[in-house]
Design an enzyme around this catalytic site. Sequence first.
Site, PDB file in Angstrom:
ATOM      1  N   SER A 283       0.840  -1.190   0.000  1.00 36.40           N
ATOM      2  CA  SER A 283       0.000   0.000   0.000  1.00 36.40           C
ATOM      3  C   SER A 283       0.872   1.236   0.000  1.00 36.40           C
ATOM      4  O   SER A 283       1.956   1.253   0.593  1.00 36.40           O
ATOM      5  CB  SER A 283      -0.896  -0.001   1.249  1.00 36.40           C
ATOM      6  OG  SER A 283      -1.437   1.282   1.492  1.00 36.40           O
ATOM      7  N   LYS A 284       0.388   2.277  -0.649  1.00 43.91           N
ATOM      8  CA  LYS A 284       1.141   3.533  -0.677  1.00 43.91           C
ATOM      9  C   LYS A 284       1.250   4.147   0.717  1.00 43.91           C
ATOM     10  O   LYS A 284       2.060   5.026   0.949  1.00 43.91           O
ATOM     11  CB  LYS A 284       0.485   4.512  -1.650  1.00 43.91           C
ATOM     12  CG  LYS A 284       0.603   4.065  -3.106  1.00 43.91           C
ATOM     13  CD  LYS A 284      -0.067   5.019  -4.065  1.00 43.91           C
ATOM     14  CE  LYS A 284       0.052   4.498  -5.501  1.00 43.91           C
ATOM     15  NZ  LYS A 284      -0.609   5.366  -6.479  1.00 43.91           N
ATOM     16  N   ARG A 285       0.409   3.664   1.642  1.00 49.15           N
ATOM     17  CA  ARG A 285       0.471   4.167   3.023  1.00 49.15           C
ATOM     18  C   ARG A 285       1.426   3.345   3.890  1.00 49.15           C
ATOM     19  O   ARG A 285       1.654   3.671   5.041  1.00 49.15           O
ATOM     20  CB  ARG A 285      -0.929   4.149   3.641  1.00 49.15           C
ATOM     21  CG  ARG A 285      -1.902   5.119   2.989  1.00 49.15           C
ATOM     22  CD  ARG A 285      -3.247   5.111   3.688  1.00 49.15           C
ATOM     23  NE  ARG A 285      -3.910   3.828   3.547  1.00 49.15           N
ATOM     24  CZ  ARG A 285      -4.650   3.486   2.505  1.00 49.15           C
ATOM     25  NH1 ARG A 285      -4.811   4.328   1.507  1.00 49.15           N
ATOM     26  NH2 ARG A 285      -5.236   2.303   2.450  1.00 49.15           N
ATOM     27  N   ASP A 286       1.973   2.259   3.313  1.00 52.05           N
ATOM     28  CA  ASP A 286       2.896   1.390   4.041  1.00 52.05           C
ATOM     29  C   ASP A 286       4.221   2.129   4.244  1.00 52.05           C
ATOM     30  O   ASP A 286       4.927   2.415   3.281  1.00 52.05           O
ATOM     31  CB  ASP A 286       3.110   0.104   3.252  1.00 52.05           C
ATOM     32  CG  ASP A 286       3.860  -0.955   4.046  1.00 52.05           C
ATOM     33  OD1 ASP A 286       4.567  -0.584   4.996  1.00 52.05           O
ATOM     34  OD2 ASP A 286       3.740  -2.140   3.715  1.00 52.05           O
TER      35      ASP A 286
ATOM     36  N   GLN B 279       7.970   3.285  -1.628  1.00 55.26           N
ATOM     37  CA  GLN B 279       6.987   2.943  -2.642  1.00 55.26           C
ATOM     38  C   GLN B 279       7.345   3.422  -4.056  1.00 55.26           C
ATOM     39  O   GLN B 279       6.827   2.899  -5.034  1.00 55.26           O
ATOM     40  CB  GLN B 279       5.639   3.568  -2.268  1.00 55.26           C
ATOM     41  CG  GLN B 279       5.099   3.095  -0.939  1.00 55.26           C
ATOM     42  CD  GLN B 279       4.588   1.675  -0.994  1.00 55.26           C
ATOM     43  OE1 GLN B 279       3.779   1.327  -1.839  1.00 55.26           O
ATOM     44  NE2 GLN B 279       5.070   0.833  -0.119  1.00 55.26           N
TER      45      GLN B 279
END
Length: 489
Positions: free
Chosen positions: A254-257, A262
């Site tokens: 996820s881009k929020r990881d 990323q």
Amino acid sequence: MTEEVRVRYAPSPTGHLHIGNARTALFNYLYAKHFDGKFIIRIEDTDDKRNVAGGEESQLMFLKWLGIEWDEGADIGGDYGPYRQMERLDLYNKYVDQLLERGLAYKCYMTEEELEAEREEQRAKGQVPKYSGAHANLTAEEIDQFEKEGRKPSIRMRVPANQTYTFHDLVRGNITFESSDFGDWVIVKKNGIPTYNFAVAIDDYLMKITHVLRGEEHISNTPKQMMVYDALGWTAPTFGHMTLILNEERKKLSKRDQHILQFIEQYRNLGYLPEALFNFITLLGWSPVGEEEIFDKETLIKIFDPERLSTSAAIFDRHKLKWMNNEYIKAADLSTVIDLAMPHLIEAGKLPENMSDEEREWAEKVISLYREQLRYGAEIVELTELFFNEEINYDEGAMDVLQEEQVPEVLQVFADKLIHLDDFTAASIKSQIKATQKETGHRGKKLFMPIRVATTGQTHGPELPMAIELLGKKVILARLDKVLKQLGA
């Protein structure tokens, strides 16, 4: 293959090049080059609310940095342009008119509020929300009334009843959908801009795309695109949907990881080599024959076999990427390694931006000491800390070494020999270490570990004589003197 292979990567200019998007581009590129085909870049910029300034330029720049070249695109042209969707609106309108004339599409005047109310009612009944077809058969009078109210219509594809859509996926085999799973879906929004699934189908046909390789999140889009192909009497391309990329906890990337970087730009900025990243990303969802994992681009093009695209999710292993990048760094020219690492020492304030020839030569020697262990350029700042710290803070392991019985004798003899050493080079320093061994009778760890700890503050590190040379005679003698005083020698 009898027909020329034509594949495309179609980014939206909504931000920087993401790992997942880079993999899509890379697999399409390898597929095209393996089969002597064409690789096309098409910019899908119809979602103007999400487009960002410089998004297209950033995408293309980092594709080039990775080593991916294309045969046609907005920047270089080609026979099937324009290559930006917003420059192709007239082309889409032509086919929209055809579908409207044949009754295969229709205008829908429902407002967003009416559509949401319809969805809420369906949810309340435990149904999966989908368009009911309320405006599928409007009369001329009803259309006229909506027009007078100033309503702007969207245009919907009339989904065929009781039709099965089956396609053979390059990765997953046959996949089947029923038309009853879909409500009549929008092909042109109220603002006149075509939706993704409609524009993509038109573009792929007109650009003669033969194979579409993309992420598995697009599987549910495929039957909608097949509907467009069927309605217009066209043959759909061959589809292949690559598996998800998961993080090390087996969760979707996820881009929020925050645990995994990323974007390709971040890896470039940290000092990763593009060749290493190209190699690493290729192995995210594809595997070669055998155990070898290090391949140059030309070899990957030669051995790329779509039959070996994985049906299991790919795991993004950060440690493997660092290992692989280190392998590329070790194989690279020293000048490449220096160019990779030097900017990070300057940015960290360890080196001046405008170095003298003498300063640059010293810095290059320091960097070369760590070539074998450097995993990415930015890591050089931490690795070379001992060359920029005036004070040494000895950790527990270092203190244990310095407490050994022979240490005062070894350090005193070694210091005495360096004081009279005019040729302060690695070769001469190595000779003095051997002379210290001969005079004290101490050898191996009993000899080298005290010298290393006292002069560098570390229990392990780069080649010791060269490290001592680069630290300089004044610094080394001061450190030896300080340790000897602490030991009461």
